[in-house]
Design an enzyme around this catalytic site. Sequence first.
Site, PDB file in Angstrom:
ATOM      1  N   ASP A 411      45.053  46.527  44.283  1.00 50.57           N
ATOM      2  CA  ASP A 411      43.994  45.659  44.776  1.00 50.57           C
ATOM      3  C   ASP A 411      42.896  45.480  43.731  1.00 50.57           C
ATOM      4  OD1 ASP A 411      42.609  44.311  47.077  1.00 50.57           O
ATOM      5  OD2 ASP A 411      41.165  45.923  46.729  1.00 50.57           O
ATOM      6  N   GLU A 464      46.905  42.274  42.059  1.00 55.16           N
ATOM      7  CA  GLU A 464      46.079  41.210  42.616  1.00 55.16           C
ATOM      8  C   GLU A 464      45.029  40.905  41.548  1.00 55.16           C
ATOM      9  OE1 GLU A 464      42.989  40.081  46.195  1.00 55.16           O
ATOM     10  OE2 GLU A 464      43.025  42.064  45.302  1.00 55.16           O
TER      11      GLU A 464
END
Length: 731
Positions: A411, A464
């Site tokens: 993330d 990401e």
Amino acid sequence: MSRSEKLTGEHLAPEPAEMARLVAGTHHNPHGILGAHEYGDHTVIRAFRPHAVEVVALVGKDRFSLQHLDSGLFAVALPFVDLIDYRLQVTYEGCEPHTVADAYRFLPTLGEVDLHLFAEGRHERLWEVLGAHPRSFTTADGVVSGVSFAVWAPNAKGVSLIGEFNGWNGHEAPMRVLGPSGVWELFWPDFPCDGLYKFRVHGADGVVTDRADPFAFGTEVPPQTASRVTSSDYTWGDDDWMAGRALRNPVNEAMSTYEVHLGSWRPGLSYRQLARELTDYIVDQGFTHVELLPVAEHPFAGSWGYQVTSYYAPTSRFGTPDDFRALVDALHQAGIGVIVDWVPAHFPKDAWALGRFDGTPLYEHSDPKRGEQLDWGTYVFDFGRPEVRNFLVANALYWLQEFHIDGLRVDAVASMLYLDYSRPEGGWTPNVHGGRENLEAVQFLQEMNATAHKVAPGIVTIAEESTSWPGVTRPTNIGGLGFSMKWNMGWMHDTLDYVSRDPVYRSYHHHEMTFSMLYAFSENYVLPLSHDEVVHGKGTLWGRMPGNNHVKAAGLRSLLAYQWAHPGKQLLFMGQEFGQRAEWSEQRGLDWFQLDENGFSNGIQRLVRDINDIYRCHPALWSLDTTPEGYSWIDANDSANNVLSFMRYGSDGSVLACVFNFAGAEHRDYRLGLPRAGRWREVLNTDATIYHGSGIGNLGGVDATDDPWHGRPASAVLVLPPTSALWLTPA
């Protein structure tokens, strides 16, 4: 013979300064005072039990009562040396005596090699030495079982073990620091196998805090915050899957991923129940993988889980770590790969977790311009510190090895890569070269990826990463970050912008649907329609579609078919596979009732099932995903008709023609260039009645003739239903 008389000696009491530190909880080596120590021809046993009324040393069949000296310190001098073994019988007011081995007679449970590797940031199984671990030792009086505890707090003035076992008392179980390592350690006999505990840390700043174990394998159910001693006796049944994984390259294989938030998929289910229900559903829908939003423990159940407080503990909301293993095992035995979201970019400021752990910036960077993430109100890891880097790299390996996880979706990578990420002017400090790149974060990501792929061949790491940072999926040995894949955020934004427009205006934005092919092979991409698109007022995919319900359903079906046909792997957030209409909310689960109330939801769900089946069976849709040889335009420029068409090619020589009509009207007599003449079968028509469409199509196939078109040697005349997708293969 029983002996209870008190024996005295000149070394019965420690030095006053030593005693003061022990009582204050700031002694760095309580083992040097407590336990058994030889003085000449005597052995002195000391025990620190502030709330005890009596302490007796049991040596063989002999009993020696310890004298209460001061502030809970008991001691006795035995008239001999070479003490081999003993027990302590401790009595508290109103309680029966209990007998236990003395925690302060055991040697450290960490070796010099472990401490050296940790200091260098290179211990690949760090979770086996830090944290809480049940152990047994064979002594002269028998086997002593208990739990060893170890925690890194180099700047702490003192650390004590607290828990249910001692009434959360911060005096009875002081820990020792092991040399310059900063690791505090203690073995506690007879500690409950699932007991709750914390570390009471006397910080360098003078503040005393009770901390959860950074390496805890288990936790209390939030909002409670204690750590729980946890061990595993799980027997895996996924040997075939794991053996096959080591031989695979996910980049060149089919990957359609169902993204799931466990707490709201079907609220109330445990890991074991999810092992049945979620597995059955994913198999039925045909997805190859599931991606779980963060399962590491986090304080707020209503969140996605991206503010992690216990990196080594699956959330206890749904069961034990072994229950989570059972979920992964069930998915593997059903042929489903398991990816988890992993959050090494930042962590929350909760006073019982990692932040300012020993009274100083320890896990976080000491410079607030680097150590705090302003957008999220969190701390940023100090990626340049070897011990912190080791904590994170080992954590990645822990999930891959201990839980057989097949992939990590990392993330907020962009926030790690740029020192000025979301910071005002003057709110960041440059690197040693004067640039904005976070060089320590780059090195960490390279190390994590290289190590993960070395230790667990066949796994996938996914970034990401929302910027144009070069080489995210390039191997580390040629300067890349080493990820297997990255999310294609540009594709997602452009595509959703386009399909959200009324078809009347789409021709003016045709470039939004063609631009992605200019860079489609610069990285290995995942095409995400993720949780980020169904929250914070964004609505749902269904809600983005213009028009009435019939048009919305057609639009969503064509969008999903376009996603599956476009180069890259697919990811779809739960609920979107049946066109959920309400935005995600932590207050409820998915709106499964839609499947009972209208045909549109059933049609979309049936479509996703079918495109997954077609996708898995057609290597043209995935085997050359990352190379230009797997794709060519048929016509990228038909903006007047809102039509896109292209070919997909497989490494086995297979081909698939894909044509998309994003206009609100059907196109009859639409000639499409094809690579060969003959019969072409319509393997997918998103407007078919089985999907609750209007049923316009080509009766299952078309005949291509030797009439060149679109620069190709053959062509066929098609009917393109309104807002639809057609996939064609040679019959």
